[in-house]
Motif scaffolding. Structure first.
Motif, short mmCIF file in Angstrom:
data_model
loop_
_atom_site.label_atom_id
_atom_site.label_comp_id
_atom_site.label_asym_id
_atom_site.label_seq_id
_atom_site.Cartn_x
_atom_site.Cartn_y
_atom_site.Cartn_z
N PHE A 169 7.92 -0.28 13.63
CA PHE A 169 9.22 -0.36 12.95
C PHE A 169 9.24 0.44 11.64
O PHE A 169 10.31 0.68 11.07
N THR A 170 8.06 0.76 11.14
CA THR A 170 7.92 1.42 9.83
C THR A 170 6.75 2.42 9.92
O THR A 170 6.17 2.59 10.99
N MET A 171 6.37 2.95 8.80
CA MET A 171 5.15 3.76 8.73
C MET A 171 3.97 2.96 9.26
O MET A 171 3.94 1.73 9.13
N GLY A 172 3.00 3.66 9.78
CA GLY A 172 1.71 3.05 10.06
C GLY A 172 0.71 3.49 9.00
O GLY A 172 1.09 4.13 8.02
N VAL A 173 -0.54 3.16 9.22
CA VAL A 173 -1.58 3.42 8.21
C VAL A 173 -1.69 4.91 7.87
O VAL A 173 -1.75 5.29 6.70
N ASP A 174 -1.70 5.78 8.89
CA ASP A 174 -1.89 7.21 8.62
C ASP A 174 -0.77 7.77 7.74
O ASP A 174 -1.03 8.53 6.80
N ASP A 175 0.46 7.39 8.05
CA ASP A 175 1.58 7.87 7.23
C ASP A 175 1.58 7.21 5.85
O ASP A 175 1.99 7.83 4.86
N ALA A 176 1.10 5.98 5.77
CA ALA A 176 1.05 5.30 4.47
C ALA A 176 0.05 6.00 3.54
O ALA A 176 0.25 6.03 2.32
N ILE A 177 -0.99 6.56 4.12
CA ILE A 177 -1.96 7.32 3.30
C ILE A 177 -1.27 8.56 2.72
O ILE A 177 -1.43 8.89 1.55
N ILE A 178 -0.45 9.23 3.53
CA ILE A 178 0.31 10.39 3.03
C ILE A 178 1.33 9.94 1.98
O ILE A 178 1.52 10.58 0.95
N ALA A 179 1.97 8.79 2.24
CA ALA A 179 2.95 8.25 1.27
C ALA A 179 2.28 8.01 -0.08
O ALA A 179 2.86 8.27 -1.13
N SER A 180 1.06 7.50 -0.02
CA SER A 180 0.32 7.24 -1.26
C SER A 180 0.05 8.53 -2.02
O SER A 180 0.08 8.56 -3.25
N ASP A 181 -0.15 9.63 -1.29
CA ASP A 181 -0.26 10.95 -1.93
C ASP A 181 1.08 11.33 -2.57
O ASP A 181 1.14 11.77 -3.70
N PHE A 182 2.16 11.16 -1.79
CA PHE A 182 3.50 11.55 -2.27
C PHE A 182 3.89 10.82 -3.55
O PHE A 182 4.50 11.39 -4.44
N VAL A 183 3.58 9.53 -3.62
CA VAL A 183 3.98 8.75 -4.81
C VAL A 183 2.90 8.81 -5.90
O VAL A 183 3.06 8.23 -6.97
N GLU A 184 1.80 9.51 -5.59
CA GLU A 184 0.70 9.70 -6.55
C GLU A 184 0.13 8.39 -7.05
O GLU A 184 0.00 8.15 -8.24
N CYS A 185 -0.19 7.52 -6.08
CA CYS A 185 -0.79 6.23 -6.43
C CYS A 185 -1.80 5.87 -5.34
O CYS A 185 -1.43 5.67 -4.18
N ASP A 186 -3.07 5.80 -5.72
CA ASP A 186 -4.14 5.55 -4.74
C ASP A 186 -4.40 4.08 -4.50
O ASP A 186 -5.21 3.72 -3.64
N LYS A 187 -3.75 3.24 -5.29
CA LYS A 187 -3.94 1.79 -5.13
C LYS A 187 -2.75 1.25 -4.31
O LYS A 187 -1.61 1.30 -4.78
#
Ligand code: NI
Ligand code: MN
Length: 226
Positions: free
Chosen positions: A167-185
């Motif tokens: 229904f939403t992002m999965g783990v792989d896309d969430a890792i990219i999202a974390s890059d996009f928002v510049e937050c590794d936590k």
């Protein structure tokens, strides 16, 4: 800032003594049974990302019990205002300074309708600038290029991202999202609640770890301090 995970996308956030409840879906969540009590959860504000039942089920009852103000997009706010609940309507790109901090309603790629079919506007996420810490609650969303806008105005300390896939992002896309928002936590949400979104915890954490990032998965009722 204290953040407690109540399951699915439901979070209790405490900033400056104010209680902000996000996406209350408790009474309908079998995994939250015996761990969270809908009748006791504290709320001065209830933030709703979108109208789907797994985000809004307990909003009306908790708002009526606590007198909390519902903060959401214009359509969702109006829906609850008609039920006699105090609301604060927002829309994408808009910010407001509340007594606990600044909230910006940001883009999410998803859908938003109430269980009875009532139009729930466009879904969103929230960027909250609290006392000393800033967080991003993505809400239900696909990975989107709009996430790249967030670090232009807010340096995040924590990104709360859906990771359950389907229904939403999965783990792989969430890792990219974390890059996009510049937050590794990252605090993972929106997983395991029902069959379509079950994930392998260890594999998910390892993927984040291998990308140089930290994925936190909390037990329902567990808190972290930022
Ligand atoms: Ni949804
Ligand atoms: Mn959802």
């Amino acid at each position: 800032m204290k953040i407690t995970y109540y399951g699915q996308n439901c979070l209790g956030i405490e900033i400056k003594g104010k209680h902000i409840l996000v996406d209350p879906f408790i009474s309908g969540n079998d995994m939250a049974k015996g761990k969270v009590d809908t009748g006791e959860v504290k709320a001065d504000y209830i933030l709703l990302t979108h109208a789907h039942e797994d985000h809004t089920l307990d909003a009306e009852a908790i708002a009526k019990r606590t007198g909390a103000i519902i903060v959401s997009n214009f359509e969702i706010a109006t829906y609850y205002q008609k039920k006699g609940i105090e609301v604060h309507p927002m829309n994408h790109g808009g910010s407001w300074k509340f007594d606990f901090g600044k909230v910006k309603y940001v883009i999410a790629h998803h859908t938003s309708s109430f269980p009875d079919g009532t139009y729930g506007g466009q879904p969103g996420g929230f960027v909250i600038e609290g006392e000393r810490k800033n967080i991003y609650i993505a809400g239900d969303t696909a990975l989107t290029m709009d996430m790249k806008l967030i670090p232009l105005y807010t340096k995040l300390d924590l990104a709360i991202l859906p990771i359950g896939d389907n229904f939403t992002m999965g783990v792989d896309d969430a890792i990219i999202a974390s890059d996009f928002v510049e937050c590794d936590k990252v605090l993972g949400v929106h997983y395991d609640t029902f069959g379509f979104i079950e994930i392998d915890h260890e594999e998910s954490k390892k993927k984040f770890y291998d990308a140089g990032k930290d994925l936190m998965l909390l037990e329902i009722g567990e808190s972290i301090e930022l």
